[in-house]
Write a protein that holds these residues in place. Sequence first.
Motif, PDB file in Angstrom:
ATOM      1  N   SER B  18      -6.577  -8.195  -5.924  1.00  0.00           N
ATOM      2  CA  SER B  18      -6.114  -7.730  -4.713  1.00  0.00           C
ATOM      3  C   SER B  18      -4.937  -6.914  -4.320  1.00  0.00           C
ATOM      4  N   ALA B  19      -4.830  -6.009  -3.435  1.00  0.00           N
ATOM      5  CA  ALA B  19      -3.488  -5.360  -3.115  1.00  0.00           C
ATOM      6  C   ALA B  19      -3.094  -5.742  -1.713  1.00  0.00           C
ATOM      7  N   VAL B  20      -1.678  -5.886  -1.787  1.00  0.00           N
ATOM      8  CA  VAL B  20      -1.003  -6.040  -0.403  1.00  0.00           C
ATOM      9  C   VAL B  20       0.007  -4.944  -0.171  1.00  0.00           C
ATOM     10  N   ILE B  21      -0.018  -4.634   0.899  1.00  0.00           N
ATOM     11  CA  ILE B  21       1.117  -3.385   1.447  1.00  0.00           C
ATOM     12  C   ILE B  21       1.849  -4.024   2.697  1.00  0.00           C
ATOM     13  N   LYS B  22       3.158  -3.720   2.592  1.00  0.00           N
ATOM     14  CA  LYS B  22       3.853  -4.717   4.011  1.00  0.00           C
ATOM     15  C   LYS B  22       4.653  -3.763   4.642  1.00  0.00           C
ATOM     16  N   CYS B  23       4.642  -3.807   5.925  1.00  0.00           N
ATOM     17  CA  CYS B  23       5.420  -3.145   6.733  1.00  0.00           C
ATOM     18  C   CYS B  23       6.226  -3.804   7.896  1.00  0.00           C
ATOM     19  N   THR B  24       7.536  -3.397   8.033  1.00  0.00           N
ATOM     20  CA  THR B  24       8.531  -3.890   9.115  1.00  0.00           C
ATOM     21  C   THR B  24       8.728  -2.845  10.280  1.00  0.00           C
ATOM     22  N   TYR B  25       8.744  -3.484  11.535  1.00  0.00           N
ATOM     23  CA  TYR B  25       8.959  -2.520  12.614  1.00  0.00           C
ATOM     24  C   TYR B  25      10.367  -2.828  13.407  1.00  0.00           C
ATOM     25  N   SER B  26      10.884  -2.067  14.117  1.00  0.00           N
ATOM     26  CA  SER B  26      12.095  -2.398  14.770  1.00  0.00           C
ATOM     27  C   SER B  26      11.976  -2.501  16.118  1.00  0.00           C
ATOM     28  N   HIS B  72       6.812  -8.116  11.171  1.00  0.00           N
ATOM     29  CA  HIS B  72       6.374  -7.483  10.011  1.00  0.00           C
ATOM     30  C   HIS B  72       4.812  -7.687  10.040  1.00  0.00           C
ATOM     31  N   PHE B  73       3.947  -6.770   9.287  1.00  0.00           N
ATOM     32  CA  PHE B  73       2.751  -6.944   9.458  1.00  0.00           C
ATOM     33  C   PHE B  73       2.150  -6.142   7.930  1.00  0.00           C
ATOM     34  N   SER B  74       0.923  -6.756   7.415  1.00  0.00           N
ATOM     35  CA  SER B  74       0.551  -6.474   6.313  1.00  0.00           C
ATOM     36  C   SER B  74      -0.827  -6.360   6.070  1.00  0.00           C
ATOM     37  N   LEU B  75      -1.118  -5.378   5.093  1.00  0.00           N
ATOM     38  CA  LEU B  75      -2.449  -4.974   4.887  1.00  0.00           C
ATOM     39  C   LEU B  75      -2.780  -5.711   3.605  1.00  0.00           C
ATOM     40  N   HIS B  76      -4.047  -6.419   3.519  1.00  0.00           N
ATOM     41  CA  HIS B  76      -4.717  -7.116   2.514  1.00  0.00           C
ATOM     42  C   HIS B  76      -6.061  -6.465   1.920  1.00  0.00           C
ATOM     43  N   ILE B  77      -6.108  -5.962   0.827  1.00  0.00           N
ATOM     44  CA  ILE B  77      -7.444  -5.486   0.331  1.00  0.00           C
ATOM     45  C   ILE B  77      -7.774  -6.350  -0.920  1.00  0.00           C
ATOM     46  N   THR B  78      -9.052  -7.083  -0.667  1.00  0.00           N
ATOM     47  CA  THR B  78      -9.560  -7.856  -1.829  1.00  0.00           C
ATOM     48  C   THR B  78     -10.493  -7.342  -2.667  1.00  0.00           C
ATOM     49  N   GLU B  79     -10.832  -7.704  -3.602  1.00  0.00           N
ATOM     50  CA  GLU B  79     -11.832  -7.242  -4.507  1.00  0.00           C
ATOM     51  C   GLU B  79     -11.795  -5.649  -4.508  1.00  0.00           C
ATOM     52  N   THR B  80     -10.693  -5.230  -5.088  1.00  0.00           N
ATOM     53  CA  THR B  80     -10.436  -3.841  -5.049  1.00  0.00           C
ATOM     54  C   THR B  80     -11.502  -2.876  -5.761  1.00  0.00           C
ATOM     55  N   GLN B  81     -11.856  -1.515  -5.306  1.00  0.00           N
ATOM     56  CA  GLN B  81     -12.738  -0.880  -6.014  1.00  0.00           C
ATOM     57  C   GLN B  81     -12.165   0.562  -6.162  1.00  0.00           C
ATOM     58  N   PRO B  82     -12.448   1.345  -7.138  1.00  0.00           N
ATOM     59  CA  PRO B  82     -12.104   2.534  -7.323  1.00  0.00           C
ATOM     60  C   PRO B  82     -11.999   3.492  -5.955  1.00  0.00           C
ATOM     61  N   GLU B  83     -12.853   3.404  -5.283  1.00  0.00           N
ATOM     62  CA  GLU B  83     -12.800   4.224  -4.084  1.00  0.00           C
ATOM     63  C   GLU B  83     -11.788   3.853  -2.917  1.00  0.00           C
ATOM     64  N   ASP B  84     -11.163   2.632  -3.376  1.00  0.00           N
ATOM     65  CA  ASP B  84      -9.890   2.169  -2.364  1.00  0.00           C
ATOM     66  C   ASP B  84      -8.601   3.071  -2.842  1.00  0.00           C
ATOM     67  N   SER B  85      -8.591   3.795  -3.936  1.00  0.00           N
ATOM     68  CA  SER B  85      -7.528   4.475  -4.349  1.00  0.00           C
ATOM     69  C   SER B  85      -7.262   5.611  -3.278  1.00  0.00           C
TER      70      SER B  85
END
Lengths: 111, 111
Positions: B18-26, B72-85
């Motif tokens: 899995s991949a997780v990306i996080k963001c915060t906003y003002s 804050h909000f986050s993106l979660h990608i599970t079962e990552t695949q090469p095309e997710d790059s």
Amino acid sequence: DTGVSQNPRHKITKRGQNVTFRCDPISEHNRLYWYRQTLGQGPEFLTYFQNEAQLEKSRLLSDRFSAERPKGSFSTLEIQRTEQGDSAMYLCASSLTDEAFFGQGTRLTVV
Amino acid sequence: GENVEQHPSTLSVQEGDSAVIKCTYSDSASNYFPWYKQELGKRPQLIIDIRSNVGEKKDQRIAVTLNKTAKHFSLHITETQPEDSAVYFCAAIWGAQKLVFGQGTRLTINP
């Protein structure tokens, strides 16, 4: 093609010359945005329109940059007296509600 | 001023993880938070979005969570695949209309 269309796709110009880019938004989209993107960075807001009204222009934008959307449909972005620092991808996006859809961009190279 | 912070700037995961990306906003008034995927040389493509009246949204292998209290909000990608790059950008609506982007996360899926 019913997507956002930008022309030209590529532009190479000499420093000091003026350039103009065109954006055709998705039909009936009332909001139109211009962004600038340099390598490795996120899209940087330049300006946006609600119909033909230009509602906001980035403080980072110098007086050399001007944008128009005369009839609330297509838009043009003009850069006068280009500088090497203007080299970037210029992206246009349009939206009807919140979802914004991007064009393929115009890559500007100032030599 | 308007600001969206995104982390990490680069992320490398093994295929299937899995991949997780996080963001915060003002801007506490922001109520719309899209995520875009940009492949090399292509336009940013909207992949998922969330509005402030929900805390989580899922679409197959991708999900987004939102914590309005913490901004804050986050993106979660599970079962990552090469095309997710690709490079992923978060964004938030500023001043009810302007879309402001984070700096981007370069995601690499290792086979």
